[in-house]
Design a protein around this motif. Sequence first.
Motif, PDB file in Angstrom:
ATOM      1  N   ILE A  42       0.820  -1.211   0.000  1.00  0.00           N
ATOM      2  CA  ILE A  42       0.000   0.000   0.000  1.00  0.00           C
ATOM      3  C   ILE A  42       0.863   1.275   0.000  1.00  0.00           C
ATOM      4  N   GLY A  43       2.186   1.072   0.094  1.00  0.00           N
ATOM      5  CA  GLY A  43       3.098   2.217   0.191  1.00  0.00           C
ATOM      6  C   GLY A  43       2.974   3.217  -0.952  1.00  0.00           C
ATOM      7  N   HIS A  44       2.606   2.729  -2.147  1.00  0.00           N
ATOM      8  CA  HIS A  44       2.569   3.577  -3.334  1.00  0.00           C
ATOM      9  C   HIS A  44       1.269   4.379  -3.446  1.00  0.00           C
ATOM     10  N   THR A  45       0.294   4.124  -2.586  1.00  0.00           N
ATOM     11  CA  THR A  45      -1.042   4.672  -2.815  1.00  0.00           C
ATOM     12  C   THR A  45      -1.094   6.204  -2.778  1.00  0.00           C
ATOM     13  N   LYS A  46      -1.895   6.756  -3.702  1.00  0.00           N
ATOM     14  CA  LYS A  46      -2.084   8.204  -3.721  1.00  0.00           C
ATOM     15  C   LYS A  46      -3.421   8.578  -3.076  1.00  0.00           C
ATOM     16  N   SER A  47      -4.184   7.565  -2.629  1.00  0.00           N
ATOM     17  CA  SER A  47      -5.535   7.839  -2.132  1.00  0.00           C
ATOM     18  C   SER A  47      -5.572   8.797  -0.932  1.00  0.00           C
ATOM     19  N   PRO A  48      -4.680   8.656   0.092  1.00  0.00           N
ATOM     20  CA  PRO A  48      -4.741   9.612   1.204  1.00  0.00           C
ATOM     21  C   PRO A  48      -4.509  11.055   0.733  1.00  0.00           C
ATOM     22  N   LEU A  49      -3.594  11.215  -0.200  1.00  0.00           N
ATOM     23  CA  LEU A  49      -3.331  12.562  -0.731  1.00  0.00           C
ATOM     24  C   LEU A  49      -4.581  13.098  -1.461  1.00  0.00           C
ATOM     25  N   ILE A  50      -5.175  12.245  -2.279  1.00  0.00           N
ATOM     26  CA  ILE A  50      -6.336  12.663  -3.076  1.00  0.00           C
ATOM     27  C   ILE A  50      -7.517  13.008  -2.154  1.00  0.00           C
ATOM     28  N   HIS A  51      -7.839  12.117  -1.226  1.00  0.00           N
ATOM     29  CA  HIS A  51      -8.998  12.369  -0.361  1.00  0.00           C
ATOM     30  C   HIS A  51      -8.728  13.502   0.630  1.00  0.00           C
ATOM     31  N   GLY A  52      -7.470  13.638   1.042  1.00  0.00           N
ATOM     32  CA  GLY A  52      -7.109  14.765   1.914  1.00  0.00           C
ATOM     33  C   GLY A  52      -7.344  16.083   1.189  1.00  0.00           C
ATOM     34  N   PHE A  53      -6.984  16.102  -0.077  1.00  0.00           N
ATOM     35  CA  PHE A  53      -7.169  17.302  -0.906  1.00  0.00           C
ATOM     36  C   PHE A  53      -8.664  17.594  -1.080  1.00  0.00           C
ATOM     37  N   PHE A  54      -9.439  16.540  -1.396  1.00  0.00           N
ATOM     38  CA  PHE A  54     -10.892  16.712  -1.571  1.00  0.00           C
ATOM     39  C   PHE A  54     -11.541  17.231  -0.284  1.00  0.00           C
ATOM     40  N   ALA A  55     -11.112  16.661   0.867  1.00  0.00           N
ATOM     41  CA  ALA A  55     -11.712  17.043   2.149  1.00  0.00           C
ATOM     42  C   ALA A  55     -11.475  18.524   2.430  1.00  0.00           C
ATOM     43  N   ASN A 104     -11.684   2.500   0.819  1.00  0.00           N
ATOM     44  CA  ASN A 104     -11.368   2.089  -0.548  1.00  0.00           C
ATOM     45  C   ASN A 104     -10.593   0.794  -0.454  1.00  0.00           C
ATOM     46  N   VAL A 105     -10.747  -0.022  -1.491  1.00  0.00           N
ATOM     47  CA  VAL A 105     -10.084  -1.323  -1.494  1.00  0.00           C
ATOM     48  C   VAL A 105      -9.266  -1.443  -2.773  1.00  0.00           C
ATOM     49  N   THR A 106      -8.007  -1.848  -2.611  1.00  0.00           N
ATOM     50  CA  THR A 106      -7.184  -2.041  -3.793  1.00  0.00           C
ATOM     51  C   THR A 106      -6.552  -3.433  -3.746  1.00  0.00           C
ATOM     52  N   ALA A 107      -5.723  -3.727  -4.750  1.00  0.00           N
ATOM     53  CA  ALA A 107      -5.176  -5.081  -4.894  1.00  0.00           C
ATOM     54  C   ALA A 107      -4.454  -5.529  -3.621  1.00  0.00           C
ATOM     55  N   GLU A 162     -19.428  -0.850  -3.558  1.00  0.00           N
ATOM     56  CA  GLU A 162     -19.510  -0.209  -4.877  1.00  0.00           C
ATOM     57  C   GLU A 162     -18.239  -0.502  -5.667  1.00  0.00           C
ATOM     58  N   ASN A 163     -18.297  -0.256  -6.952  1.00  0.00           N
ATOM     59  CA  ASN A 163     -17.089  -0.277  -7.766  1.00  0.00           C
ATOM     60  C   ASN A 163     -17.130   0.932  -8.689  1.00  0.00           C
ATOM     61  N   PHE A 164     -16.258   1.899  -8.418  1.00  0.00           N
ATOM     62  CA  PHE A 164     -16.271   3.154  -9.183  1.00  0.00           C
ATOM     63  C   PHE A 164     -15.185   3.201 -10.252  1.00  0.00           C
ATOM     64  N   ASP A 165     -14.431   2.122 -10.418  1.00  0.00           N
ATOM     65  CA  ASP A 165     -13.322   2.157 -11.382  1.00  0.00           C
ATOM     66  C   ASP A 165     -13.824   2.468 -12.798  1.00  0.00           C
ATOM     67  N   GLU A 212     -10.829  10.476 -10.729  1.00  0.00           N
ATOM     68  CA  GLU A 212     -12.281  10.468 -10.912  1.00  0.00           C
ATOM     69  C   GLU A 212     -12.969   9.370 -10.095  1.00  0.00           C
ATOM     70  N   GLN A 213     -12.348   8.176 -10.020  1.00  0.00           N
ATOM     71  CA  GLN A 213     -12.994   7.135  -9.202  1.00  0.00           C
ATOM     72  C   GLN A 213     -12.970   7.558  -7.734  1.00  0.00           C
ATOM     73  N   ALA A 214     -11.909   8.257  -7.335  1.00  0.00           N
ATOM     74  CA  ALA A 214     -11.837   8.756  -5.953  1.00  0.00           C
ATOM     75  C   ALA A 214     -12.938   9.795  -5.706  1.00  0.00           C
ATOM     76  N   ALA A 215     -13.165  10.645  -6.702  1.00  0.00           N
ATOM     77  CA  ALA A 215     -14.203  11.682  -6.560  1.00  0.00           C
ATOM     78  C   ALA A 215     -15.591  11.054  -6.438  1.00  0.00           C
ATOM     79  N   GLU A 216     -15.816   9.974  -7.193  1.00  0.00           N
ATOM     80  CA  GLU A 216     -17.101   9.260  -7.103  1.00  0.00           C
ATOM     81  C   GLU A 216     -17.300   8.697  -5.695  1.00  0.00           C
ATOM     82  N   ALA A 217     -16.246   8.068  -5.165  1.00  0.00           N
ATOM     83  CA  ALA A 217     -16.345   7.489  -3.811  1.00  0.00           C
ATOM     84  C   ALA A 217     -16.578   8.594  -2.786  1.00  0.00           C
TER      85      ALA A 217
END
Length: 281
Positions: A12-25, A63-66, A102-105, A253-258
Amino acid sequence: MGDRYAVIGNPIGHTKSPLIHGFFAQETGQDMSYKAIEGPVEPASGFSDSVRSFIAAGGRGMNVTAPFKLEAFAMSDERSERAELSGAVNAMKFENGRIIAENFDGVGLVRDIEVNLHQPMAGKRVLILGAGGAARGALLPFVAARPAELVVTNRHVDKARALVEQVARPLTAAGSLIACGYADLEAMGRFDLVINATSASLTGQLPPVPPSVFSASGSAYELAYGKGLTPFLRLARNAGVQGIADGVGMLVEQAAEAFAWWRGIRPETRTLIDRLTVPLD
Ligand code: ATR
């Protein structure tokens, strides 16, 4: 700290999700936190135990990833039609003791192509390479975008056929939906949009796609992101395709949907896409 959210995967080290959702918040003024959790691959119950302890600690969504998208599917109580069809889950909401999935991919991908890249799919010829999880997630939203023709190609053509049959049944109103092998593509002419939904680019490989599928006025889209000009995008560019893109817009965009699903407010995505885009060359 506000409402708690997280992404779970391994690695999970590579994930950009915390950055993306932090920005959205921040952008939408939501009082929430979002962190990355490394889900255990062993024991077999490790994933569901991690999700349940996050819920017990007050978690509102994940969010769930591989490699956990199928396990998330299996442990959910309610699933959207697109999650059901793709057999995989990339977002969960925890409400009244239930796990809603859900699946927003796929919708994220369609939105990136149609809104950000200005390539509406209605009436177009669209080719998807690959019939694994990524293609499966995209198929229902793609059909809903009403292309004139949607062709799914895979090395193991049976997998493409099975996928197309699964989607064709609930969606008979769609234009033609065809499964074929790579060798059949030579005879199929040019496509307005070619999507690489195989995992070939992750290992620097090129799917055996003939350059004749590309159209100079069309587009080529690579689902992987941050990998620069992959062999697939290079082939498209050499074939004269002007509109080439990687999956960074889909990621945002999938992050924005979630985010909208969880918080009831849709964040603006352009700034973040621009910030995360790695030039293709
Ligand atoms: P996931 O479900 O995680 O996407 P997968 O089910 O292994 O992973 O799917 C990977 C996809 O990439 C498959 O469609 C695979 O094709 P096959 O089913 O024929 O194996 C495709 N793929 C992987 N490497 C490829 C390559 N070098 N050329 C063409 N297709 C490739």
